[in-house]
Design a protein around this motif. Structure first.
Motif, PDB file in Angstrom:
ATOM      1  N   MET A   1      -5.372  11.289  10.139  1.00 35.07           N
ATOM      2  CA  MET A   1      -4.222  10.759   9.452  1.00 35.07           C
ATOM      3  C   MET A   1      -3.087  11.785   9.501  1.00 35.07           C
ATOM      4  N   TYR A   2      -1.890  11.292   9.535  1.00 27.33           N
ATOM      5  CA  TYR A   2      -0.692  12.123   9.482  1.00 27.33           C
ATOM      6  C   TYR A   2       0.124  11.732   8.258  1.00 27.33           C
ATOM      7  N   LYS A  13      -0.189  16.723  10.596  1.00 25.31           N
ATOM      8  CA  LYS A  13      -1.558  16.225  10.588  1.00 25.31           C
ATOM      9  C   LYS A  13      -2.258  16.695   9.323  1.00 25.31           C
ATOM     10  N   ILE A  58     -11.824   7.963   9.157  1.00 22.79           N
ATOM     11  CA  ILE A  58     -11.675   6.702   8.433  1.00 22.79           C
ATOM     12  C   ILE A  58     -11.680   6.927   6.926  1.00 22.79           C
ATOM     13  N   MET A  60     -10.408   9.268   5.216  1.00 17.22           N
ATOM     14  CA  MET A  60      -9.081   9.635   4.733  1.00 17.22           C
ATOM     15  C   MET A  60      -8.166   8.422   4.637  1.00 17.22           C
ATOM     16  N   LEU A  61      -8.297   7.488   5.552  1.00 16.49           N
ATOM     17  CA  LEU A  61      -7.454   6.299   5.514  1.00 16.49           C
ATOM     18  C   LEU A  61      -7.733   5.452   4.279  1.00 16.49           C
ATOM     19  N   CYS A  62      -8.970   5.482   3.788  1.00 22.22           N
ATOM     20  CA  CYS A  62      -9.321   4.720   2.584  1.00 22.22           C
ATOM     21  C   CYS A  62      -8.576   5.241   1.358  1.00 22.22           C
ATOM     22  N   LYS A  64      -5.609   7.123   1.543  1.00 22.82           N
ATOM     23  CA  LYS A  64      -4.336   7.667   2.003  1.00 22.82           C
ATOM     24  C   LYS A  64      -3.268   7.684   0.918  1.00 22.82           C
ATOM     25  N   ASP A  65      -3.197   6.648   0.107  1.00 27.58           N
ATOM     26  CA  ASP A  65      -2.162   6.604  -0.931  1.00 27.58           C
ATOM     27  C   ASP A  65      -2.371   7.694  -1.975  1.00 27.58           C
ATOM     28  N   ALA A  88       2.154   8.071   4.402  1.00 30.07           N
ATOM     29  CA  ALA A  88       1.015   8.150   5.323  1.00 30.07           C
ATOM     30  C   ALA A  88       1.344   7.377   6.590  1.00 30.07           C
ATOM     31  N   CYS A  89       0.887   7.896   7.713  1.00 30.00           N
ATOM     32  CA  CYS A  89       1.049   7.179   8.985  1.00 30.00           C
ATOM     33  C   CYS A  89      -0.090   7.585   9.913  1.00 30.00           C
ATOM     34  N   GLU A  90      -0.203   6.875  11.026  1.00 28.78           N
ATOM     35  CA  GLU A  90      -1.270   7.181  11.983  1.00 28.78           C
ATOM     36  C   GLU A  90      -0.723   7.935  13.166  1.00 28.78           C
TER      37      GLU A  90
END
Length: 90
Positions: A1-2, A13, A58, A60-62, A64-65, A88-90
């Motif tokens: 995640m970025y 990153k 993955i 971290m994406l869960c 991200k907020d 957050a962005c990819e």
């Protein structure tokens, strides 16, 4: 995640090194569990978020907020423009 600065678009990153930089400490010896314990004790983040940060990907994406909210709360500034407004962005 970025994470991306909303003002100038600069990306960083989000990995273990990034979080060590924000916390302002050195990575403790002892591997994964030492890092999770250190991060959990030093940041006030919930344990699932700490595990997501330590394992990355993955997980971290869960969260991200929550992670971006913590980065903003810590006052992390964009190295390009000095803004503290991230997303957050990819």
């Amino acid at each position: 995640m970025y994470i991306k600065c909303k003002k100038c678009g600069h990306k960083e990153k989000t990995n273990v090194s990034f979080f060590v930089k924000i916390i302002g400490a050195s990575l403790p010896a002892g591997g994964f569990y030492a890092w999770v314990t250190y991060l959990f004790a030093g940041t006030g983040l919930a344990m699932p978020i700490c595990i997501a940060i330590a394992t990355g990907g993955i997980a971290m994406l869960c969260f991200k907020d929550e992670i971006v909210a913590w980065i903003i709360e810590k006052g992390h500034q964009c190295e390009k423009c000095g803004s503290k407004n991230w997303q957050a962005c990819e």
